[in-house]
Design a protein around this motif. Structure first.
Motif, PDB file in Angstrom:
ATOM      1  N   UNK A   1      -5.226  -1.264  -6.833  1.00  0.00           N
ATOM      2  CA  UNK A   1      -5.244  -2.650  -7.295  1.00  0.00           C
ATOM      3  C   UNK A   1      -4.675  -2.777  -8.708  1.00  0.00           C
ATOM      4  N   UNK A   2      -4.695  -3.994  -9.247  1.00  0.00           N
ATOM      5  CA  UNK A   2      -4.093  -4.259 -10.554  1.00  0.00           C
ATOM      6  C   UNK A   2      -4.806  -3.535 -11.687  1.00  0.00           C
ATOM      7  N   UNK A   3      -6.044  -3.110 -11.445  1.00  0.00           N
ATOM      8  CA  UNK A   3      -6.796  -2.359 -12.447  1.00  0.00           C
ATOM      9  C   UNK A   3      -6.697  -0.853 -12.226  1.00  0.00           C
ATOM     10  N   UNK A   4      -5.761  -0.460 -11.350  1.00  0.00           N
ATOM     11  CA  UNK A   4      -5.508   0.947 -11.016  1.00  0.00           C
ATOM     12  C   UNK A   4      -6.701   1.616 -10.346  1.00  0.00           C
ATOM     13  N   UNK A   5      -7.473   0.833  -9.603  1.00  0.00           N
ATOM     14  CA  UNK A   5      -8.553   1.404  -8.811  1.00  0.00           C
ATOM     15  C   UNK A   5      -8.014   1.713  -7.422  1.00  0.00           C
ATOM     16  N   UNK A   6      -8.142   2.968  -7.006  1.00  0.00           N
ATOM     17  CA  UNK A   6      -7.629   3.384  -5.709  1.00  0.00           C
ATOM     18  C   UNK A   6      -8.701   3.413  -4.641  1.00  0.00           C
ATOM     19  N   UNK A   7      -8.374   2.885  -3.459  1.00  0.00           N
ATOM     20  CA  UNK A   7      -9.295   2.910  -2.324  1.00  0.00           C
ATOM     21  C   UNK A   7      -8.533   3.292  -1.062  1.00  0.00           C
ATOM     22  N   UNK A   8      -9.230   3.940  -0.148  1.00  0.00           N
ATOM     23  CA  UNK A   8      -8.638   4.308   1.136  1.00  0.00           C
ATOM     24  C   UNK A   8      -8.786   3.138   2.100  1.00  0.00           C
ATOM     25  N   UNK A   9      -7.664   2.669   2.642  1.00  0.00           N
ATOM     26  CA  UNK A   9      -7.665   1.529   3.555  1.00  0.00           C
ATOM     27  C   UNK A   9      -7.951   1.984   4.982  1.00  0.00           C
ATOM     28  N   UNK A  10      -7.205   2.999   5.437  1.00  0.00           N
ATOM     29  CA  UNK A  10      -7.366   3.485   6.801  1.00  0.00           C
ATOM     30  C   UNK A  10      -6.643   4.819   6.940  1.00  0.00           C
ATOM     31  N   UNK A  11      -7.072   5.612   7.914  1.00  0.00           N
ATOM     32  CA  UNK A  11      -6.399   6.877   8.203  1.00  0.00           C
ATOM     33  C   UNK A  11      -5.867   6.864   9.631  1.00  0.00           C
ATOM     34  N   UNK A  12      -4.716   7.538   9.818  1.00  0.00           N
ATOM     35  CA  UNK A  12      -4.034   7.552  11.108  1.00  0.00           C
ATOM     36  C   UNK A  12      -3.759   8.999  11.517  1.00  0.00           C
ATOM     37  N   UNK A  13      -4.655   9.605  12.311  1.00  0.00           N
ATOM     38  CA  UNK A  13      -4.428  10.987  12.758  1.00  0.00           C
ATOM     39  C   UNK A  13      -3.168  11.080  13.615  1.00  0.00           C
ATOM     40  N   UNK A  14      -2.363  12.093  13.348  1.00  0.00           N
ATOM     41  CA  UNK A  14      -1.180  12.363  14.154  1.00  0.00           C
ATOM     42  C   UNK A  14      -1.486  13.527  15.095  1.00  0.00           C
ATOM     43  N   UNK A  15      -0.496  14.029  15.811  1.00  0.00           N
ATOM     44  CA  UNK A  15      -0.728  15.090  16.788  1.00  0.00           C
ATOM     45  C   UNK A  15      -1.333  16.320  16.114  1.00  0.00           C
ATOM     46  N   UNK A  16      -2.271  16.974  16.809  1.00  0.00           N
ATOM     47  CA  UNK A  16      -2.923  18.159  16.266  1.00  0.00           C
ATOM     48  C   UNK A  16      -1.895  19.222  15.878  1.00  0.00           C
ATOM     49  N   UNK A  17      -2.097  19.788  14.686  1.00  0.00           N
ATOM     50  CA  UNK A  17      -1.249  20.876  14.180  1.00  0.00           C
ATOM     51  C   UNK A  17       0.223  20.486  14.045  1.00  0.00           C
TER      52      UNK A  17
ATOM     53  N   UNK B   1       0.815  -1.207   0.000  1.00  0.00           N
ATOM     54  CA  UNK B   1       0.000   0.000   0.000  1.00  0.00           C
ATOM     55  C   UNK B   1       0.855   1.266   0.000  1.00  0.00           C
ATOM     56  N   UNK B   2       0.204   2.372  -0.364  1.00  0.00           N
ATOM     57  CA  UNK B   2       0.827   3.689  -0.321  1.00  0.00           C
ATOM     58  C   UNK B   2       0.411   4.401   0.962  1.00  0.00           C
ATOM     59  N   UNK B   3       1.274   5.324   1.426  1.00  0.00           N
ATOM     60  CA  UNK B   3       0.993   6.100   2.632  1.00  0.00           C
ATOM     61  C   UNK B   3       1.165   7.579   2.310  1.00  0.00           C
ATOM     62  N   UNK B   4       0.075   8.341   2.479  1.00  0.00           N
ATOM     63  CA  UNK B   4       0.024   9.744   2.106  1.00  0.00           C
ATOM     64  C   UNK B   4      -0.055  10.608   3.357  1.00  0.00           C
ATOM     65  N   UNK B   5       0.562  11.788   3.318  1.00  0.00           N
ATOM     66  CA  UNK B   5       0.499  12.700   4.456  1.00  0.00           C
ATOM     67  C   UNK B   5      -0.142  14.019   4.046  1.00  0.00           C
ATOM     68  N   UNK B   6      -0.911  14.575   4.980  1.00  0.00           N
ATOM     69  CA  UNK B   6      -1.649  15.821   4.772  1.00  0.00           C
ATOM     70  C   UNK B   6      -1.139  16.849   5.777  1.00  0.00           C
ATOM     71  N   UNK B   7      -0.542  17.933   5.283  1.00  0.00           N
ATOM     72  CA  UNK B   7       0.062  18.926   6.163  1.00  0.00           C
ATOM     73  C   UNK B   7      -0.985  19.709   6.949  1.00  0.00           C
ATOM     74  N   UNK B   8      -2.181  19.872   6.406  1.00  0.00           N
ATOM     75  CA  UNK B   8      -3.198  20.676   7.087  1.00  0.00           C
ATOM     76  C   UNK B   8      -3.962  19.892   8.143  1.00  0.00           C
ATOM     77  N   UNK B   9      -4.266  18.630   7.863  1.00  0.00           N
ATOM     78  CA  UNK B   9      -5.034  17.842   8.833  1.00  0.00           C
ATOM     79  C   UNK B   9      -4.147  16.983   9.721  1.00  0.00           C
ATOM     80  N   UNK B  10      -2.831  16.952   9.435  1.00  0.00           N
ATOM     81  CA  UNK B  10      -1.875  16.130  10.202  1.00  0.00           C
ATOM     82  C   UNK B  10      -2.339  14.676  10.256  1.00  0.00           C
ATOM     83  N   UNK B  11      -2.625  14.143   9.077  1.00  0.00           N
ATOM     84  CA  UNK B  11      -3.158  12.785   8.977  1.00  0.00           C
ATOM     85  C   UNK B  11      -2.365  11.963   7.966  1.00  0.00           C
ATOM     86  N   UNK B  12      -2.107  10.701   8.328  1.00  0.00           N
ATOM     87  CA  UNK B  12      -1.532   9.735   7.394  1.00  0.00           C
ATOM     88  C   UNK B  12      -2.676   8.901   6.830  1.00  0.00           C
ATOM     89  N   UNK B  13      -2.755   8.806   5.509  1.00  0.00           N
ATOM     90  CA  UNK B  13      -3.806   8.033   4.855  1.00  0.00           C
ATOM     91  C   UNK B  13      -3.183   6.859   4.113  1.00  0.00           C
TER      92      UNK B  13
END
Length: 254
Positions: free
Chosen positions: A167-183, A150-162
């Motif tokens: 999949x093999x057909x290039x369909x993207x789905x969100x598996x889970x999100x991991x909130x980090x410390x506020x701000x 899987x891929x792991x994405x980071x969001x600077x504004x929400x401080x969240x790892x997604x």
């Protein structure tokens, strides 16, 4: 803005921002260092300034394709216009094609993450897509884990790892999100493999820390460490401005 080696480690290409923006590549000589390669200085023609303005409309990242036959640079969009990929062919003599081919996402990329279908080469594809992340603020960085697939994405504004699966057909789905410390402003990230285990290393610029997540299995990332940067820097007489913290690459000494 960004540099990339080819797989053989014999060629290094740099992506430049500012008024004179574009790419330039170098041969890697073990004795003499980097040597500029003829036929690799290529312009992007962006309407930029020196120092570079942005983030909107600026250069972002550069990589080689897996087979080393293409050099790919990502360019940020200027809302409401989306960004694009600039793709040069890498010739057998290590020169680049005179002009780049432009590949754009299907719509405004400021809603989540892009998936580009490169199976047909440098051209737009119906399989390319933009996948929304609900509530995202600025999702800008990603890394891939060979262990979880899987891929792991980071969001600077929400401080969240997604965590994202493609999949093999290039369909993207969100598996889970991991909130980090506020701000904490999670920005650049990288994944390192140690002893067969993958770890996600995240620069949390707003908190002046580095967060480490263990990637045990798909959907099971766990925070295991937070490394303070500001404290040791202060002890050494250095002043750190969180606004100036950027960049993350992990190296492993084997």
């Amino acid at each position: 803005m960004s540099v990339a080696f080819n797989e053989q480690g014999t060629m290094l290409c740099a992506l430049n921002g500012g008024q004179v923006n574009g790419v330039h590549c170098y041969g890697v000589d073990q004795k003499n260092g980097l040597q500029a390669l003829n036929g690799t200085l290529r312009s992007l023609g962006l309407n930029q300034t020196t120092p570079a303005s942005g983030p909107a409309g600026s250069t972002s990242h550069i990589i080689f394709s897996e087979d080393g036959k293409q050099l790919i640079a990502s360019i940020k969009g200027t809302p409401p216009q989306p960004g694009f990929l600039a793709v040069w062919d890498v010739n057998e003599d290590n020169t680049l094609s005179p002009d780049f081919k432009q590949i754009a996402p299907g719509k405004d990329a400021g809603v989540g993450f892009d998936i580009f279908d490169m199976s047909g080469g440098a051209q737009n594809s119906s399989k390319s897509s933009v996948v929304p992340i609900e509530g995202q603020g600025a999702t800008c960085w990603s890394s891939f884990s060979n262990k979880t697939g899987n891929f792991y994405l980071t969001d600077i504004k929400t401080s969240t790892v997604t965590e994202v699966n493609v999949d093999d057909n290039l369909k993207g789905t969100i598996v889970k999100q991991y909130p980090q410390a506020n701000n904490s402003a999670t920005i650049d990230n990288d994944i390192v493999t140690i002893g067969g285990n993958d770890f996600l290393i995240v620069l949390a610029a707003g908190a002046s820390t580095i967060d480490v997540l263990s990637l045990e299995a798909p959907g099971q990332a766990q925070n295991i460490q937070t490394l303070d940067i500001a404290g040791p820097a202060k002890s050494a007489g250095l002043i750190i401005n969180p606004n100036n913290l950027q960049g993350m690459t992990a190296f492993v000494n084997n």
